[in-house]
Design an enzyme around this catalytic site. Structure first.
Site, short mmCIF file in Angstrom:
data_model
loop_
_atom_site.label_atom_id
_atom_site.label_comp_id
_atom_site.label_asym_id
_atom_site.label_seq_id
_atom_site.Cartn_x
_atom_site.Cartn_y
_atom_site.Cartn_z
NE ARG A 47 4.05 -15.57 7.73
CZ ARG A 47 2.80 -15.43 7.31
NH1 ARG A 47 2.07 -16.47 7.06
NH2 ARG A 47 2.29 -14.22 7.14
CE1 TYR A 159 2.68 -0.19 12.18
CE2 TYR A 159 4.23 0.14 13.99
CZ TYR A 159 3.98 -0.12 12.65
OH TYR A 159 5.02 -0.28 11.79
O1 CP3 Z 1 14.47 -9.71 14.74
C1 CP3 Z 1 13.97 -10.83 14.63
O2 CP3 Z 1 14.36 -11.63 13.80
C2 CP3 Z 1 12.95 -11.29 15.67
C3 CP3 Z 1 11.59 -11.14 15.37
C4 CP3 Z 1 10.95 -9.78 15.14
C5 CP3 Z 1 9.81 -9.65 14.30
N1 CP3 Z 1 9.34 -8.39 14.42
C6 CP3 Z 1 9.23 -10.71 13.49
C7 CP3 Z 1 8.39 -10.37 12.33
C8 CP3 Z 1 11.19 -8.54 15.69
C9 CP3 Z 1 12.32 -8.09 16.61
C10 CP3 Z 1 10.16 -7.66 15.24
C11 CP3 Z 1 10.05 -6.26 15.66
C12 CP3 Z 1 9.07 -5.40 15.01
N2 CP3 Z 1 7.83 -5.73 14.53
C13 CP3 Z 1 9.24 -4.01 14.86
C14 CP3 Z 1 10.42 -3.23 15.36
C15 CP3 Z 1 11.63 -3.41 14.52
C16 CP3 Z 1 11.53 -2.87 13.13
O3 CP3 Z 1 11.77 -3.63 12.22
O4 CP3 Z 1 11.31 -1.65 12.98
C17 CP3 Z 1 8.11 -3.50 14.20
C18 CP3 Z 1 7.84 -2.07 13.82
C19 CP3 Z 1 7.22 -4.60 14.02
C20 CP3 Z 1 5.85 -4.55 13.43
C21 CP3 Z 1 5.67 -5.42 12.26
N3 CP3 Z 1 5.72 -6.80 12.30
C22 CP3 Z 1 5.40 -5.02 10.94
C23 CP3 Z 1 5.28 -3.58 10.48
C24 CP3 Z 1 5.28 -6.19 10.19
C25 CP3 Z 1 4.83 -6.32 8.76
C26 CP3 Z 1 5.83 -5.83 7.81
C27 CP3 Z 1 7.01 -6.73 7.75
O5 CP3 Z 1 8.10 -6.26 8.11
O6 CP3 Z 1 6.84 -7.87 7.31
C28 CP3 Z 1 5.54 -7.30 11.04
C29 CP3 Z 1 5.55 -8.72 10.67
C30 CP3 Z 1 6.75 -9.51 11.06
N4 CP3 Z 1 7.33 -9.48 12.30
C31 CP3 Z 1 7.43 -10.44 10.25
C32 CP3 Z 1 8.46 -10.99 11.04
C33 CP3 Z 1 9.43 -12.07 10.67
C34 CP3 Z 1 7.05 -10.83 8.82
C35 CP3 Z 1 6.29 -12.06 9.06
C36 CP3 Z 1 5.64 -12.76 7.97
O7 CP3 Z 1 4.81 -12.18 7.23
O8 CP3 Z 1 5.91 -13.96 7.92
#
Ligand code: CP3
Length: 357
Positions: A47, A159
């Site tokens: 990343r 969102y």
């Molecule tokens: O489960 C897994 O490992 C598969 C990948 C996955 C991601 N996001 C990767 C991700 C899945 C299934 C999600 C779902 C997701 N994304 C949801 C629903 C599930 C939950 O956790 O409530 C939501 C609300 C999101 C929206 C989202 N994506 C937010 C709010 C954020 C930023 C905050 C955070 O948690 O880091 C993300 C980014 C995100 N999605 C990351 C990952 C691995 C972090 C990525 C990074 O900064 O490298």
């Protein structure tokens, strides 16, 4: 018998799929929501060279690698494709980016007409997720399943309407749902129609189960709102996916929804699996299993982070309570980013060593 037929007969069917289909299994399958990503050093290394995670998602070679990273390290029974709920938002024409330490930020909401026109191009615009699935399925052992997913329409709408998340964003979105229900419902309905072809494309690309992440279900405790903004859209998604001829199991995750709303949710949507929150009474889970739905959950992510004997005692308790029926071992929500990987290994191994009575 031709080679193809004999091949399908000898392929081991994943434990994950056998358990959901209510077959007799030796133990519950296990995977963890948010298993791919920030808790793994090999992810953080990958990343470090990239602008934001949505760019990682858009590169199928890299996204497949990130999907497989936790599968190499832990004995998970299922992989979940590395993507994000916001890829659909992008495909509908709304900008999304991540501010470091502050979570997602979204650009101006396009008009409903513009988004409606974009729906037919969703499978093509999100073909990169399909290619990631194909690449993972080609590399993953046949006894391990591959899960595709989408965000729940209400969660996406919160969102997309407000432009950001967190407590404040959620409160604002809920206030909008109360003050102008017609506007919010129109967006939720549009997202519902966009989610159907997206999930169908994922199943045709190799996803063997599909999960709907309705992370903000908990902000709708009133039955009427929950019915209109969660139950009806999810029921429509299940129906639409089935009408397209896709029969893979669908997992509903109405995160931390009020307990009295869970059974109506299961009955009205027709999901094959319901993912439960950490506060779910064990007896309630057994009642759902008895009613014909498989359950998933519900280990507290904070316990996974804490580790030790409180973690192992709770894993044992969940296994004893729920492994008599169709059960997928999982968390109540996602793996916290700073979870020590030894704790993940300990919990997963405890499940894989378990034998059903
Ligand atoms: O489960 C897994 O490992 C598969 C990948 C996955 C991601 N996001 C990767 C991700 C899945 C299934 C999600 C779902 C997701 N994304 C949801 C629903 C599930 C939950 O956790 O409530 C939501 C609300 C999101 C929206 C989202 N994506 C937010 C709010 C954020 C930023 C905050 C955070 O948690 O880091 C993300 C980014 C995100 N999605 C990351 C990952 C691995 C972090 C990525 C990074 O900064 O490298």
């Amino acid at each position: 018998m031709n080679d193809r037929v004999s091949e399908t007969i000898t392929q081991p069917r994943p434990l994950f799929l056998r358990a959901i289909a209510r077959e007799r299994v030796e133990r519950p399958p296990v995977w963890f929501m948010r298993q791919a990503g920030r808790c793994l050093p090999e992810y953080r290394a990958l990343r470090a060279g990239v602008r934001d995670m949505l760019a990682l998602c858009a590169d199928p070679r890299v996204a497949a690698e990130v999907t497989l990273q936790p599968m190499r390290r832990f004995a998970y029974d299922a992989a979940i494709v590395f993507a994000d709920i916001f890829v659909l938002t992008l495909a509908l024409g709304q900008e999304v980016w991540f501010e470091t330490g502050e979570g997602p930020r979204l650009g101006e909401l396009p008009s409903l007409e513009a988004m409606r026109e974009a729906i037919q191009a969703v499978p093509r615009n999100l073909a990169y997720v399909g290619e990631t699935l194909q690449r993972v399925r080609a590399e993953l052992e046949p006894e391990r399943a591959l899960i595709g997913f989408a965000g729940g329409p209400w969660t996406l709408a919160t969102y997309m309407l407000v432009g950001y998340g967190g407590e404040e964003g959620r409160a604002k979105a809920k206030a909008m749902a109360l003050a102008d229900p017609a506007r919010v419902e129109a967006l939720v309905d549009l997202l519902t129609e966009a989610t159907i072809p997206y999930l169908v494309m994922q199943a045709r690309s190799g996803a063997q189960a599909l999960q709907i992440f309705e992370s903000w279900a908990q902000s709708l405790p009133e039955p009427a709102l929950f019915e209109r903004l969660v139950i009806r859209p999810h029921a429509r998604i299940v129906q639409g996916v089935r009408e397209a001829g896709v029969d893979v199991p669908i997992i509903g995750f109405p995160r931390e929804a009020a307990l009295p709303l869970i059974e109506p949710y299961v009955q009205a949507t027709g999901v094959q699996v319901v993912s439960l929150g950490t506060a779910t009474p064990l007896e309630f889970g057994r009642r759902l299993q008895g009613g014909g739905v498989a359950i998933q959950g519900a280990l507290d992510p904070e316990l996974l982070r804490a580790g030790g004997t409180s973690l192992s005692a709770r894993v044992q308790e969940l296994l004893e309570a729920w492994s008599g029926g169709p059960y997928v071992f999982n968390l109540g929500h996602g793996v916290p980013p700073d979870t020590p990987i030894e704790h993940i290994a300990a919990a997963v191994n405890q499940v894989t060593r378990w034998r059903n009575p």
